[in-house]
Design a protein around this motif. Structure first.
Motif, short mmCIF file in Angstrom:
data_model
loop_
_atom_site.label_atom_id
_atom_site.label_comp_id
_atom_site.label_asym_id
_atom_site.label_seq_id
_atom_site.Cartn_x
_atom_site.Cartn_y
_atom_site.Cartn_z
N THR A 35 45.05 45.12 50.70
CA THR A 35 43.92 44.55 49.95
C THR A 35 44.06 43.04 49.83
N GLY A 268 33.65 36.32 35.19
CA GLY A 268 33.53 37.77 35.27
C GLY A 268 33.18 38.39 33.94
N ALA A 274 28.44 43.83 37.15
CA ALA A 274 29.34 43.57 38.28
C ALA A 274 30.42 42.56 37.93
N HIS A 275 31.13 42.80 36.81
CA HIS A 275 32.14 41.85 36.34
C HIS A 275 33.21 41.58 37.40
N GLY A 276 33.68 42.65 38.02
CA GLY A 276 34.75 42.49 39.02
C GLY A 276 34.30 41.68 40.21
N PHE A 277 33.07 41.95 40.69
CA PHE A 277 32.57 41.20 41.85
C PHE A 277 32.39 39.73 41.51
N VAL A 278 31.80 39.46 40.33
CA VAL A 278 31.58 38.06 39.92
C VAL A 278 32.92 37.33 39.82
N GLN A 279 33.92 37.99 39.22
CA GLN A 279 35.23 37.36 39.10
C GLN A 279 35.81 37.05 40.48
N TRP A 280 35.72 38.03 41.40
CA TRP A 280 36.22 37.80 42.76
C TRP A 280 35.45 36.68 43.44
N PHE A 281 34.11 36.69 43.32
CA PHE A 281 33.28 35.71 44.01
C PHE A 281 33.57 34.29 43.53
#
Length: 314
Positions: A35, A268, A274-281
């Protein structure tokens, strides 16, 4: 005697449980490492299809097979032993090597971006070759060399995630990551390069719906390759920037990586969905900014060196 047999069976059962637990640990560590290496894998997948562009369609899958075999040799015969030696005798060198590789990814990504913006692309030496076998050999050789760099990053990222594990576990995780990623990457690449052929076959089907799907695949192929090129360049920059930034933390310069992680975490938590996606982005964008800065510095230095070298030879 029966008691001894029962004790022996108990011992075998205990060993089996321990082996199963170890395999679970290896699989879990391999999953985490894979990952973390996802950005480099995206880049590897995006880069490889260009090595079969312009070659005979009948040779596309055999060429991808040769590149995949070369990739496995890179990972298992060269990089795996080197990684285990580093882990055993020079673990302090893992982070600097990762950072050098990350800086190289930044350079490659920014250089590609600069070539597109300036219109000064490198001349394609392979285009001058007229013999099909020589061209195929050149393409495979170039792809395997590029894979060695990207595979080194993948294996180094995987090694950094299992650094404290026993040497056997490290070896098994690295081997599992290497094999799984190679199969995944080159399986997807094979599907991508044959997508137009699949589309043409479907377009000749009896069913109107299947024909429409086939025509859609053929029409989508150029757009997909263009999108992969963009994604691959972006992945180089954000992965390289992230590796360099987080490597600084190992040398007591954690302000930048901590700021990136904090900003991503705050974004995030503030996102309604979409907290996880925003944090990753957000983390990827900030790492990409670092990657752009690092790559730009290296490109400027490299271009200046080329000009001076050219003037000296002129």
């Amino acid at each position: 005697m029966p008691g001894g047999l029962v004790a022996l069976l108990d011992d075998i059962a205990s060993m089996a449980k321990l082996a199963a637990s170890s395999l679970d640990d290896v699989a879990g560590a391999a999953g985490r490492a894979g990952t973390k290496a996802a950005g480099v894998v995206i880049d590897d997948t995006a880069v490889t299809p260009r090595y079969v562009t312009g070659l005979s369609p009948a040779r596309e899958l055999p060429i991808i097979g040769k590149i995949a075999l070369g990739s496995l040799k890179n990972k298992l015969l060269i990089l795996l032993p080197a990684a285990l030696l580093l882990s055993a005798f020079a673990p302090w060198a893992i982070t600097p090597i990762l950072m050098v590789g990350g800086a190289y990814l930044c350079f490659e990504g920014v250089e590609k971006l600069w070539e597109k913006l300036s219109g000064h692309a490198h001349a394609d030496a392979a285009a001058e070759i007229t013999d099909p076998q020589e061209l195929e050999d050149r393409q495979v050789s170039g792809a395997v060399r590029t894979d060695l760099i990207l595979s080194a990053e993948i294996m180094a990222i995987a090694l950094s995630d299992v650094e404290g594990e026993p040497i056997l576990t490290q070896g098994l995780v690295l081997a599992l990551v290497g094999v799984a990623i190679t199969i995944g990457v080159y399986g997807v690449v094979a599907l991508i390069v044959k997508m137009d052929d699949i589309g043409l076959r479907l377009a000749k089907a009896q069913s109107g719906g299947v024909q429409a799907l086939g025509r859609g695949l053929v029409a989508a192929m150029p757009k997909l390759l263009a999108a992969l090129s963009v994604i691959g360049t972006a992945a180089m920059i954000w992965v390289g920037g992230g590796i360099v930034a987080h490597g600084l933390d190992e040398f007591g310069m954690g302000a930048l990586p901590h700021a990136i992680d904090h900003a991503a975490e705050v974004a995030g938590e503030a996102a309604p969905v979409a907290h996880g996606f925003v944090q990753w982005f957000v983390g990827a964008v900030l790492a990409g900014i670092v990657g752009l800065a690092v790559g730009a510095v290296i490109v400027v230095v490299y271009e200046a060196w080329k000009r001076r070298s050219g003037a000296a030879h002129g």
